[in-house]
Scaffold this motif. Structure first.
Motif, mmCIF file in Angstrom:
data_model
loop_
_atom_site.group_PDB
_atom_site.id
_atom_site.type_symbol
_atom_site.label_atom_id
_atom_site.label_comp_id
_atom_site.label_asym_id
_atom_site.label_seq_id
_atom_site.Cartn_x
_atom_site.Cartn_y
_atom_site.Cartn_z
ATOM 1 N N ASP A 44 12.297 10.322 2.039
ATOM 2 C CA ASP A 44 12.180 11.740 1.708
ATOM 3 C C ASP A 44 10.866 12.037 0.998
ATOM 4 O O ASP A 44 10.420 13.191 0.949
ATOM 5 N N LYS A 45 10.223 10.978 0.474
ATOM 6 C CA LYS A 45 8.969 11.154 -0.255
ATOM 7 C C LYS A 45 7.790 10.423 0.395
ATOM 8 O O LYS A 45 6.646 10.632 -0.005
ATOM 9 N N ALA A 46 8.075 9.545 1.355
ATOM 10 C CA ALA A 46 7.001 8.735 1.942
ATOM 11 C C ALA A 46 7.288 8.446 3.405
ATOM 12 O O ALA A 46 8.441 8.425 3.841
ATOM 13 N N ARG A 47 6.247 8.225 4.152
ATOM 14 C CA ARG A 47 6.354 7.830 5.549
ATOM 15 C C ARG A 47 5.348 6.715 5.809
ATOM 16 O O ARG A 47 4.386 6.544 5.039
ATOM 17 N N ILE A 48 5.556 5.944 6.860
ATOM 18 C CA ILE A 48 4.590 4.918 7.254
ATOM 19 C C ILE A 48 3.762 5.482 8.394
ATOM 20 O O ILE A 48 4.239 5.623 9.520
ATOM 21 N N SER A 49 2.537 5.837 8.077
ATOM 22 C CA SER A 49 1.658 6.439 9.090
ATOM 23 C C SER A 49 0.878 5.390 9.865
ATOM 24 O O SER A 49 0.531 5.613 11.028
ATOM 25 N N HIS A 50 0.616 4.225 9.219
ATOM 26 C CA HIS A 50 -0.194 3.190 9.850
ATOM 27 C C HIS A 50 0.347 1.804 9.507
ATOM 28 O O HIS A 50 0.865 1.582 8.402
ATOM 29 N N VAL A 51 0.216 0.890 10.441
ATOM 30 C CA VAL A 51 0.531 -0.518 10.211
ATOM 31 C C VAL A 51 -0.647 -1.350 10.704
ATOM 32 O O VAL A 51 -1.338 -0.963 11.649
ATOM 33 N N CYS A 52 -0.865 -2.502 10.045
ATOM 34 C CA CYS A 52 -2.077 -3.256 10.338
ATOM 35 C C CYS A 52 -1.850 -4.751 10.177
ATOM 36 O O CYS A 52 -1.262 -5.199 9.180
ATOM 37 N N ASP A 53 -2.311 -5.527 11.153
ATOM 38 C CA ASP A 53 -2.299 -6.979 11.052
ATOM 39 C C ASP A 53 -3.359 -7.537 11.994
ATOM 40 O O ASP A 53 -3.617 -6.960 13.054
ATOM 41 N N VAL A 54 -3.951 -8.671 11.607
ATOM 42 C CA VAL A 54 -4.982 -9.284 12.437
ATOM 43 C C VAL A 54 -4.401 -9.981 13.667
ATOM 44 O O VAL A 54 -5.125 -10.341 14.584
ATOM 45 N N ASP A 55 -3.070 -10.188 13.678
ATOM 46 C CA ASP A 55 -2.376 -10.804 14.808
ATOM 47 C C ASP A 55 -1.658 -9.698 15.580
ATOM 48 O O ASP A 55 -0.725 -9.077 15.072
ATOM 49 N N THR A 56 -2.094 -9.440 16.798
ATOM 50 C CA THR A 56 -1.558 -8.293 17.534
ATOM 51 C C THR A 56 -0.095 -8.465 17.927
ATOM 52 O O THR A 56 0.620 -7.465 18.085
ATOM 53 N N LYS A 57 0.392 -9.702 18.076
ATOM 54 C CA LYS A 57 1.818 -9.902 18.358
ATOM 55 C C LYS A 57 2.662 -9.519 17.150
ATOM 56 O O LYS A 57 3.687 -8.840 17.276
ATOM 57 N N ILE A 58 2.243 -9.962 15.985
ATOM 58 C CA ILE A 58 2.936 -9.594 14.750
ATOM 59 C C ILE A 58 2.854 -8.083 14.544
ATOM 60 O O ILE A 58 3.833 -7.435 14.148
ATOM 61 N N LEU A 59 1.694 -7.525 14.835
ATOM 62 C CA LEU A 59 1.473 -6.087 14.692
ATOM 63 C C LEU A 59 2.399 -5.285 15.598
ATOM 64 O O LEU A 59 3.042 -4.319 15.170
ATOM 65 N N PHE A 106 9.379 0.586 -5.304
ATOM 66 C CA PHE A 106 8.622 1.542 -4.508
ATOM 67 C C PHE A 106 8.848 2.967 -4.993
ATOM 68 O O PHE A 106 7.911 3.778 -5.015
ATOM 69 N N ALA A 107 10.084 3.294 -5.375
ATOM 70 C CA ALA A 107 10.363 4.633 -5.901
ATOM 71 C C ALA A 107 9.537 4.900 -7.154
ATOM 72 O O ALA A 107 9.002 6.006 -7.341
ATOM 73 N N ASN A 108 9.410 3.883 -7.998
ATOM 74 C CA ASN A 108 8.601 4.010 -9.204
ATOM 75 C C ASN A 108 7.122 4.211 -8.862
ATOM 76 O O ASN A 108 6.431 5.050 -9.465
ATOM 77 N N PHE A 109 6.627 3.459 -7.882
ATOM 78 C CA PHE A 109 5.238 3.594 -7.436
ATOM 79 C C PHE A 109 4.977 4.998 -6.886
ATOM 80 O O PHE A 109 3.976 5.642 -7.226
ATOM 81 N N ILE A 110 5.892 5.491 -6.067
ATOM 82 C CA ILE A 110 5.745 6.824 -5.487
ATOM 83 C C ILE A 110 5.780 7.891 -6.577
ATOM 84 O O ILE A 110 4.975 8.837 -6.571
ATOM 85 N N ALA A 111 6.690 7.745 -7.542
ATOM 86 C CA ALA A 111 6.786 8.708 -8.636
ATOM 87 C C ALA A 111 5.525 8.697 -9.500
ATOM 88 O O ALA A 111 5.114 9.736 -10.028
ATOM 89 N N ALA A 112 4.902 7.527 -9.641
ATOM 90 C CA ALA A 112 3.653 7.447 -10.398
ATOM 91 C C ALA A 112 2.544 8.233 -9.698
ATOM 92 O O ALA A 112 1.739 8.916 -10.339
ATOM 93 N N ILE A 113 2.495 8.136 -8.367
ATOM 94 C CA ILE A 113 1.486 8.860 -7.591
ATOM 95 C C ILE A 113 1.741 10.361 -7.626
ATOM 96 O O ILE A 113 0.833 11.158 -7.863
ATOM 97 N N GLN A 114 2.992 10.753 -7.379
ATOM 98 C CA GLN A 114 3.309 12.168 -7.217
ATOM 99 C C GLN A 114 3.516 12.907 -8.539
ATOM 100 O O GLN A 114 3.192 14.083 -8.647
ATOM 101 N N LYS A 115 4.057 12.196 -9.547
ATOM 102 C CA LYS A 115 4.455 12.879 -10.774
ATOM 103 C C LYS A 115 3.810 12.308 -12.028
ATOM 104 O O LYS A 115 4.079 12.780 -13.130
ATOM 105 N N GLY A 116 2.991 11.261 -11.866
ATOM 106 C CA GLY A 116 2.355 10.659 -13.028
ATOM 107 C C GLY A 116 3.283 9.795 -13.863
ATOM 108 O O GLY A 116 2.981 9.489 -15.018
ATOM 109 N N LYS A 117 4.410 9.366 -13.276
ATOM 110 C CA LYS A 117 5.340 8.505 -14.017
ATOM 111 C C LYS A 117 4.693 7.153 -14.312
ATOM 112 O O LYS A 117 3.882 6.658 -13.530
ATOM 113 N N LYS A 118 5.072 6.553 -15.427
ATOM 114 C CA LYS A 118 4.528 5.258 -15.815
ATOM 115 C C LYS A 118 4.991 4.178 -14.847
ATOM 116 O O LYS A 118 6.172 4.092 -14.509
ATOM 117 N N LEU A 119 4.056 3.336 -14.397
ATOM 118 C CA LEU A 119 4.398 2.225 -13.522
ATOM 119 C C LEU A 119 5.190 1.165 -14.281
ATOM 120 O O LEU A 119 4.930 0.906 -15.454
#
Length: 439
Positions: free
Chosen positions: A60-75, A368-381
């Motif tokens: 509800d607060k985050a999405r995965i827009s990009h994924v990245c790996d040097v191994d295309t099978k894993i990617l 992750f919720a704490n990390f997102i809240a720190a970005i969006q609301k300035g909550k302490k990590l």
């Protein structure tokens, strides 16, 4: 043209009204589902699946827009799983540097091999991204100090993946310890047990067609590709990994030092070896290390290839005090009196195992919720890089103590080794030309 990032940052500093007024038409359709943070997940072999699970838990607060790996099978495999779990297909990229160029990527998560953690995190900060970096945050102590400097310079959030810092029951019991539940806490012992197999002796082999071996090596000096390194056994090669102490010991050592209320020790000793197998593994499979303070002691015992458990657990921590002991792990805690009689306990109702390299769990969801809240609301990590780097540096010092076979005397201010130039050479590393991280 105003980017979505600039729009959100404008809102965050209290000028949302002006931003909305000036860009009402541009953002009239964005302020719904697309107001979520755009995450790029980098390094997709194992732990990244926990990142996926936790971003799904916070979708509800985050999405995965990009994924990245040097191994295309894993990617390709991870991209398919992301589309299935998140309900939308991410863009796939083999070179993370192209992702850092994208203005609409708000944050990156790093689950690459250890030698990439700090260099990639710093490049992410320079590109204006918030960073979630798996433990250990660095390959060597010099990198950890550099990453702290970069975070302070560029001002973005950097959370280290010691997810037990966001565990409600661990937060609760550490608070109880700090408030005298076992008197004065003075000794903490933690451990890790696993039954890892031999990695054998690697043979030179053609680089798999799907792998960008040059980019995989990145900051590390160039070596010929062999058949027993990628995608997981790099952990046991010094040029890329940091051994079991950093691979798993980081978690419990961090909990112990948190509970004891300590930072850098005065002295570090470390003993162990590669006893179970003879192969290319360059670290110990068994290690006992101690961190000594003026009036406290912290120890970690790691057994990579011997699964004998302590207290019926393959990983955990005991914190001992003048009136009792706390036993805490990822599944709950138990409190004992001075004679070893159990007086109380809490169980999450779930059971974790050291053999799980992915580690999907509610703690990571909360982290992750704490990390997102720190970005969006300035909550302490809960695990900012200034906090996370202490346990990482401590265990890197234990690696150095093991390598030089003697006790190290440490500055309690910055963790640097005192009066031992030979040992201090382990503070940093050699880099491939053009790849050394800089702030």
């Amino acid at each position: 043209m105003t980017t979505r990032r600039e729009f959100l940052e404008t809102m965050a500093v209290g000028t949302a009204g002006l931003a909305v007024a000036s860009t009402a038409k541009s953002y009239s359709q964005i302020l719904g589902a697309n107001s979520r943070l755009n995450f790029a997940v980098i390094g997709l072999n194992s732990r990244a699946y926990a990142h996926l699970s936790s971003l799904k838990a916070n979708k509800d607060k985050a999405r995965i827009s990009h994924v990245c790996d040097v191994d295309t099978k894993i990617l390709s495999k991870f991209a398919e799983e992301t589309q299935k779990e998140m309900g939308e297909a991410p863009a796939s990229e083999q070179d993370f540097r192209k992702i850092l160029e994208l203005k609409d990527v708000d944050a990156i998560t790093i689950a690459t091999p250890d030698h990439w953690h700090t260099p990639m995190a710093i490049l992410g900060l320079k590109a204006g991204k918030h960073v979630y970096v798996e433990k250990p945050c660095s390959h060597n102590p010099a990198e950890g100090a550099l990453l702290i400097e970069a975070q302070q310079k560029y001002g973005k959030q950097v959370q280290m993946g010691t997810q037990q810092r966001s565990s409600p029951h661990t937060i609760e019991i550490v608070d109880k310890i700090h408030n005298g539940a076992i008197g004065r806490a003075y000794y903490a012992k933690c451990w890790y047990s696993n039954t890892r197999k031999s990695i054998g002796y690697g043979k030179p082999a053609p680089v798999p067609a799907q792998l960008d071996w040059d980019l995989w090596q990145g900051p590390a000096p160039r070596k010929q590709y062999t058949d027993n390194i990628q995608p997981y056994n790099w952990h046991w090669f010094r040029i890329y990994g940091t051994g079991e102490a950093l691979n798993n010991g980081t978690h419990e050592v961090d909990v112990c030092r948190w509970a004891l209320g300590v930072d850098y020790p005065n002295r570090v000793t470390s003993s162990g070896g590669r006893y179970q197998f003879k192969d290319d593994w360059q670290f110990y499979d068994t290690l006992v290390t101690s961190f000594e303070y003026d009036e406290k002691l912290l120890s970690w015992e790691g057994k990579s290839c011997q699964g004998m458990k302590f207290y019926g657990r393959d990983r955990g921590s005991t914190i001992m005090g003048t009136t009792g002991t706390v036993l805490v792990d990822r599944d709950g805690y138990e409190v004992y009196d001075l004679k070893g009689n159990k007086t109380s306990e809490f169980k999450t109702g779930k059971q974790t195992a050291s053999t799980d390299t992915v580690g999907r769990d509610s703690m990571t969801d909360a982290h992750f919720a704490n990390f997102i809240a720190a970005i969006q609301k300035g909550k302490k990590l809960n695990a900012p890089i200034t906090v996370g780097n202490v346990a990482v540096t401590m265990l890197q010092l234990s690696n150095i103590a093991w390598e030089v076979s003697r006790e190290l005397h440490i500055s309690t201010q910055d963790g640097k080794i005192q009066d031992d130039p030979e040992a201090m050479r382990g503070w940093g590393r050699e880099y491939e030309s053009g790849w050394a991280p800089t702030v």
